[in-house]
Design a protein around this motif. Structure first.
Motif, short mmCIF file in Angstrom:
data_model
loop_
_atom_site.label_atom_id
_atom_site.label_comp_id
_atom_site.label_asym_id
_atom_site.label_seq_id
_atom_site.Cartn_x
_atom_site.Cartn_y
_atom_site.Cartn_z
N TYR A 16 0.84 -1.21 0.00
CA TYR A 16 0.00 0.00 0.00
C TYR A 16 0.88 1.26 0.00
O TYR A 16 0.52 2.27 -0.62
N GLU A 17 2.02 1.19 0.66
CA GLU A 17 2.96 2.33 0.62
C GLU A 17 3.45 2.54 -0.82
O GLU A 17 3.59 3.68 -1.26
N PHE A 18 3.72 1.45 -1.54
CA PHE A 18 4.14 1.59 -2.94
C PHE A 18 3.01 2.22 -3.77
O PHE A 18 3.27 3.04 -4.65
N VAL A 19 1.79 1.83 -3.48
CA VAL A 19 0.63 2.40 -4.18
C VAL A 19 0.67 3.92 -4.04
O VAL A 19 0.57 4.66 -5.03
N LYS A 20 0.85 4.41 -2.82
CA LYS A 20 0.84 5.86 -2.58
C LYS A 20 2.01 6.54 -3.29
O LYS A 20 1.86 7.63 -3.85
N LEU A 21 3.18 5.90 -3.28
CA LEU A 21 4.36 6.51 -3.91
C LEU A 21 4.18 6.62 -5.42
O LEU A 21 4.47 7.67 -6.03
N LEU A 81 7.00 -3.33 -12.56
CA LEU A 81 6.41 -4.54 -11.96
C LEU A 81 6.92 -4.67 -10.54
O LEU A 81 8.13 -4.80 -10.33
N ILE A 82 6.01 -4.63 -9.58
CA ILE A 82 6.40 -4.68 -8.17
C ILE A 82 5.93 -5.99 -7.58
O ILE A 82 4.74 -6.15 -7.22
N ASN A 83 6.83 -6.95 -7.50
CA ASN A 83 6.50 -8.26 -6.93
C ASN A 83 6.68 -8.19 -5.42
O ASN A 83 7.77 -8.43 -4.89
N ILE A 131 11.74 -3.39 -12.43
CA ILE A 131 11.19 -4.51 -11.66
C ILE A 131 11.69 -4.33 -10.24
O ILE A 131 12.89 -4.10 -10.03
N LEU A 132 10.79 -4.41 -9.27
CA LEU A 132 11.19 -4.40 -7.86
C LEU A 132 10.69 -5.71 -7.24
O LEU A 132 9.48 -5.96 -7.21
N ASN A 133 11.63 -6.53 -6.80
CA ASN A 133 11.26 -7.78 -6.13
C ASN A 133 11.52 -7.64 -4.64
O ASN A 133 12.63 -7.27 -4.22
N VAL A 134 10.50 -7.93 -3.84
CA VAL A 134 10.66 -7.77 -2.39
C VAL A 134 11.13 -9.10 -1.80
O VAL A 134 10.41 -10.09 -1.79
N ALA A 135 12.39 -9.08 -1.35
CA ALA A 135 12.95 -10.24 -0.64
C ALA A 135 12.89 -9.91 0.85
O ALA A 135 11.85 -9.50 1.38
#
Ligand SMILES: NC(=O)c1ccc[n+]([C@@H]2O[C@H](COP(=O)([O-])OP(=O)(O)OC[C@H]3O[C@@H](n4cnc5c(N)ncnc54)[C@H](OP(=O)(O)O)[C@@H]3O)[C@@H](O)[C@H]2O)c1
Length: 254
Positions: A16-21, A81-83, A131-135
């Motif tokens: 949700y923080e990415f959504v706002k950004l 693309l934000i995984n 692409i941002l992958n969240v590890a």
């Protein structure tokens, strides 16, 4: 022309923080998560941009392809693309529910891999794509009591860093975000809120901002927080058996 970001796990926490950004930067959005009502609410929070919502359980085999087909059918071009969607579980591997752990692998690894696979050809056609992958900092050592979770995040880091090399010279950058404990719903879903590792959880806003900036600068890996950076550095030099013992210690109660 407006750019579009697809964000998985968009209904809470880091997503949700990415959504706002992205919304603040004027991107249109494609938001994926299971909770349709929350997705609807978020859509109406951002009337100045185009928000497409896709309610999908990404832990179900084939779900990533269904998301891709839906985006294609709507004629939307994805630029970022934000995984991000993922979850963890705390407990001895053999005592935890096998079905739940398989769903974790499906979400944290398979959906992330398949979404990347489906969207990469069109991302390469864009002028500049991300692409941002969240590890997680879990990627850097084995994690007893969260064995499958730590292993899924090691996969995400390894996979993403390999893609960085394959995509050199293309228009696509791949960034891996490695947060440590962060204040989101993750702690309650994984039952880790009472543990030592969660005694200094960071704000989700700060973690997402740092990940967002790193992605926009095309950085390879971003570890959030000074202590987490130091921990990841130490993990490079310590024997993995010691890393596993430390991970087990911090998984204990405060
Ligand atoms: N918070 C931390 O301490 C921490 C630390 C390191 C890494 N991470 C990583 O950060 C990422 C984001 O997690 P968070 O901390 O923001 O947790 P969160 O607040 O629990 O958010 C998880 C998001 O993923 C979605 N999601 C969960 N299962 C899903 C499924 N099967 N299909 C589709 N969407 C699903 C959830 O929405 P719905 O319920 O609506 O589906 C929610 O939007 C995860 O990959 C996590 O492993 C978190």
């Amino acid at each position: 022309m407006k750019r579009t970001a697809l964000i998985t796990g968009a209904t809470s926490g880091l997503g949700y923080e990415f959504v706002k950004l992205f919304a603040a930067d004027g991107y249109n959005l494609v938001l994926v998560a299971r909770n349709n009502q929350k997705l609807e609410e978020i859509k109406h929070t951002f009337p100045h941009i185009e928000v497409t919502i896709i309610a999908k359980d990404l832990s179900v085999p084939g779900a990533a392809n269904e998301v891709f087909q839906e985006v294609k059918k709507k004629g939307i071009n994805i630029d970022a693309l934000i995984n991000n969607a993922g979850f963890g579980l705390m407990g001895n591997f053999v005592d935890l529910d096998l079905q739940k752990q398989s769903e974790m692998i499906q979400l944290n690894i398979t959906a992330l891999t398949e979404l990347t696979y489906y969207f990469l050809p069109s991302l390469k056609q864009q002028n500049k794509a991300r692409i941002l992958n969240v590890a997680s900092t879990a990627a850097f050592q084995p994690g007893p009591l969260m064995a499958v979770y730590y292993a899924t995040k090691a996969y995400v880091l390894s996979f993403s860093e390999a893609l960085v090399e394959e995509l050199k010279g293309s228009s696509v950058t791949v960034t891996t975000l490695c947060p440590g404990a962060t204040k989101t719903n993750f702690g309650s879903v994984a039952s880790v809120e009472g543990t030592k590792m969660f005694s200094r959880a960071m704000s989700s806003k700060i973690v997402a901002q740092q990940g967002y900036q790193a992605m926009m600068h095309g950085k390879r890996v971003i570890i959030t927080g000074g202590l987490n950076k130091a921990g990841a550095l130490a993990a490079k030099f310590l024997p993995r058996s010691l890393g596993a013992k430390i991970a087990m210690y911090v998984a204990g109660e405060k």
